[in-house]
Motif scaffolding. Structure first.
Motif, PDB file in Angstrom:
ATOM      1  N   TRP A 113      40.107  48.383  56.740  1.00 46.77           N
ATOM      2  CA  TRP A 113      40.602  48.816  55.449  1.00 46.77           C
ATOM      3  C   TRP A 113      40.408  47.662  54.474  1.00 46.77           C
ATOM      4  N   HIS A 114      40.497  47.962  53.204  1.00 44.14           N
ATOM      5  CA  HIS A 114      40.499  46.940  52.160  1.00 44.14           C
ATOM      6  C   HIS A 114      41.907  46.878  51.592  1.00 44.14           C
ATOM      7  N   TYR A 115      42.211  45.815  50.857  1.00 47.61           N
ATOM      8  CA  TYR A 115      43.539  45.695  50.282  1.00 47.61           C
ATOM      9  C   TYR A 115      43.499  44.829  49.040  1.00 47.61           C
ATOM     10  N   ALA A 116      44.483  45.039  48.198  1.00 46.51           N
ATOM     11  CA  ALA A 116      44.693  44.200  47.023  1.00 46.51           C
ATOM     12  C   ALA A 116      46.194  44.039  46.880  1.00 46.51           C
ATOM     13  N   CYS A 117      46.643  42.807  46.828  1.00 46.19           N
ATOM     14  CA  CYS A 117      48.075  42.576  46.651  1.00 46.19           C
ATOM     15  C   CYS A 117      48.284  41.355  45.767  1.00 46.19           C
ATOM     16  N   ARG A 118      49.382  41.388  45.070  1.00 49.23           N
ATOM     17  CA  ARG A 118      49.750  40.226  44.276  1.00 49.23           C
ATOM     18  C   ARG A 118      50.293  39.166  45.225  1.00 49.23           C
ATOM     19  N   THR A 119      50.384  37.970  44.728  1.00 56.36           N
ATOM     20  CA  THR A 119      51.000  36.896  45.497  1.00 56.36           C
ATOM     21  C   THR A 119      51.581  35.894  44.510  1.00 56.36           C
ATOM     22  N   ALA A 120      52.314  34.956  45.005  1.00 52.88           N
ATOM     23  CA  ALA A 120      52.963  33.964  44.138  1.00 52.88           C
ATOM     24  C   ALA A 120      51.924  33.010  43.541  1.00 52.88           C
ATOM     25  N   SER A 121      52.190  32.559  42.336  1.00 50.45           N
ATOM     26  CA  SER A 121      51.253  31.657  41.659  1.00 50.45           C
ATOM     27  C   SER A 121      51.209  30.273  42.306  1.00 50.45           C
ATOM     28  N   ASN A 122      52.186  29.964  43.170  1.00 50.54           N
ATOM     29  CA  ASN A 122      52.199  28.649  43.815  1.00 50.54           C
ATOM     30  C   ASN A 122      51.672  28.684  45.253  1.00 50.54           C
ATOM     31  N   ILE A 123      51.092  29.809  45.673  1.00 52.11           N
ATOM     32  CA  ILE A 123      50.500  29.909  47.018  1.00 52.11           C
ATOM     33  C   ILE A 123      49.301  28.965  47.099  1.00 52.11           C
ATOM     34  N   THR A 124      49.219  28.240  48.187  1.00 49.83           N
ATOM     35  CA  THR A 124      48.093  27.330  48.397  1.00 49.83           C
ATOM     36  C   THR A 124      46.893  28.105  48.933  1.00 49.83           C
ATOM     37  N   LEU A 125      45.761  27.868  48.310  1.00 47.80           N
ATOM     38  CA  LEU A 125      44.477  28.415  48.748  1.00 47.80           C
ATOM     39  C   LEU A 125      43.560  27.242  49.062  1.00 47.80           C
ATOM     40  N   THR A 141      41.360  30.531  32.913  1.00 48.56           N
ATOM     41  CA  THR A 141      41.202  31.944  32.567  1.00 48.56           C
ATOM     42  C   THR A 141      41.804  32.193  31.191  1.00 48.56           C
ATOM     43  N   ALA A 142      41.082  32.936  30.368  1.00 46.59           N
ATOM     44  CA  ALA A 142      41.562  33.295  29.031  1.00 46.59           C
ATOM     45  C   ALA A 142      41.923  34.778  29.016  1.00 46.59           C
ATOM     46  N   PRO A 143      42.724  35.210  28.033  1.00 45.72           N
ATOM     47  CA  PRO A 143      43.052  36.630  27.933  1.00 45.72           C
ATOM     48  C   PRO A 143      41.794  37.498  27.950  1.00 45.72           C
ATOM     49  N   GLY A 144      41.842  38.551  28.774  1.00 50.19           N
ATOM     50  CA  GLY A 144      40.705  39.452  28.907  1.00 50.19           C
ATOM     51  C   GLY A 144      39.723  39.049  29.993  1.00 50.19           C
ATOM     52  N   GLU A 145      39.964  37.944  30.681  1.00 49.99           N
ATOM     53  CA  GLU A 145      39.032  37.450  31.696  1.00 49.99           C
ATOM     54  C   GLU A 145      39.586  37.599  33.113  1.00 49.99           C
ATOM     55  N   ILE A 146      38.638  37.586  34.064  1.00 47.53           N
ATOM     56  CA  ILE A 146      38.956  37.540  35.488  1.00 47.53           C
ATOM     57  C   ILE A 146      38.265  36.313  36.058  1.00 47.53           C
ATOM     58  N   PHE A 147      39.017  35.506  36.768  1.00 51.40           N
ATOM     59  CA  PHE A 147      38.458  34.342  37.466  1.00 51.40           C
ATOM     60  C   PHE A 147      38.549  34.661  38.955  1.00 51.40           C
ATOM     61  N   ASN A 148      37.419  34.598  39.645  1.00 51.46           N
ATOM     62  CA  ASN A 148      37.476  34.904  41.072  1.00 51.46           C
ATOM     63  C   ASN A 148      36.980  33.734  41.891  1.00 51.46           C
ATOM     64  N   ALA A 149      37.547  33.633  43.081  1.00 46.75           N
ATOM     65  CA  ALA A 149      37.183  32.572  44.024  1.00 46.75           C
ATOM     66  C   ALA A 149      36.913  33.230  45.378  1.00 46.75           C
ATOM     67  N   PRO A 150      35.647  33.561  45.657  1.00 46.91           N
ATOM     68  CA  PRO A 150      35.323  34.200  46.937  1.00 46.91           C
ATOM     69  C   PRO A 150      35.368  33.207  48.090  1.00 46.91           C
ATOM     70  N   GLY A 151      35.628  33.722  49.271  1.00 42.53           N
ATOM     71  CA  GLY A 151      35.571  32.894  50.472  1.00 42.53           C
ATOM     72  C   GLY A 151      36.704  31.898  50.614  1.00 42.53           C
ATOM     73  N   LEU A 163      39.128  37.042  49.048  1.00 38.55           N
ATOM     74  CA  LEU A 163      38.690  36.913  47.660  1.00 38.55           C
ATOM     75  C   LEU A 163      39.950  36.761  46.816  1.00 38.55           C
ATOM     76  N   ALA A 164      40.085  35.648  46.154  1.00 36.72           N
ATOM     77  CA  ALA A 164      41.240  35.406  45.296  1.00 36.72           C
ATOM     78  C   ALA A 164      40.828  35.689  43.846  1.00 36.72           C
ATOM     79  N   LEU A 165      41.651  36.461  43.162  1.00 35.81           N
ATOM     80  CA  LEU A 165      41.384  36.819  41.770  1.00 35.81           C
ATOM     81  C   LEU A 165      42.544  36.416  40.883  1.00 35.81           C
ATOM     82  N   CYS A 166      42.231  35.925  39.729  1.00 31.10           N
ATOM     83  CA  CYS A 166      43.233  35.685  38.692  1.00 31.10           C
ATOM     84  C   CYS A 166      42.801  36.526  37.500  1.00 31.10           C
TER      85      CYS A 166
END
Length: 176
Positions: A113-125, A141-151, A163-166
């Protein structure tokens, strides 16, 4: 529910299974959430999202006050849902920050399955073995943007890759 002649397996699950079978022609979007239901209890509910409606397909009621339920309860309810899902269905599970546990993520990944969930802004990646927190992504990241960090690896236990997204919606004061 206290009626001895009422049986979940006979009166509800066949309808839930038939509904999921019909809806599985498209990607099934499942939403998981917990709510206070009274008398010192919490309900953990999994719903299928259809035409902007959440149709409950499974639930657990446990003693507990408002707040997060243990990850084991999240896994338990999804183990009830899993047999209802057609084998070839594409599934996306969505939830808030309560549902970001790495054991839950591993179960979901095992089912493909795939998933998308929020998490705390202080989670270590970790990206390329360098630690950072989601807050750092928000700084880029500016308003209207998505910043992603794959892997990325998730938490200090380095679960992943994920995949982490902001995401910063234009109408919000800060990124999600």
């Amino acid at each position: 529910m206290k009626n001895e002649k009422f049986d979940l397996e006979t009166y509800f699950l066949p309808f839930a299974k038939a509904l999921l079978s019909c809806l599985s022609r498209e990607t099934l979007v499942l939403a998981i959430d917990g709510s206070t239901v009274g008398r010192g209890c919490m309900a953990l509910v999994v719903s299928v999202v259809y035409k902007q409606r959440a149709l409950p397909i499974a639930w657990l009621v446990v003693k507990g006050k408002k707040g997060h339920l243990p990850e084991a309860e999240h896994i338990k309810i999804l183990q009830q849902v899993h047999p209802l899902i057609p084998k070839d269905a594409k599934v996306v599970l969505v939830g808030d920050g309560e549902f970001d546990g790495i054991n839950l993520q591993a179960v979901i990944k095992n089912w493909k399955w795939h998933y998308a969930c929020r998490t705390a802004s202080n989670i270590t990646l970790y990206w390329e073995d360098e630690p950072f927190v989601f807050q750092d992504m928000g700084d880029h990241t500016a308003p209207g943007e998505i910043f992603n960090a794959p892997g990325c690896k998730f938490t200090q236990k380095k679960y992943g890759p994920v995949l982490a997204l902001c995401w910063w919606r234009r109408d919000c004061k800060e990124p999600i």
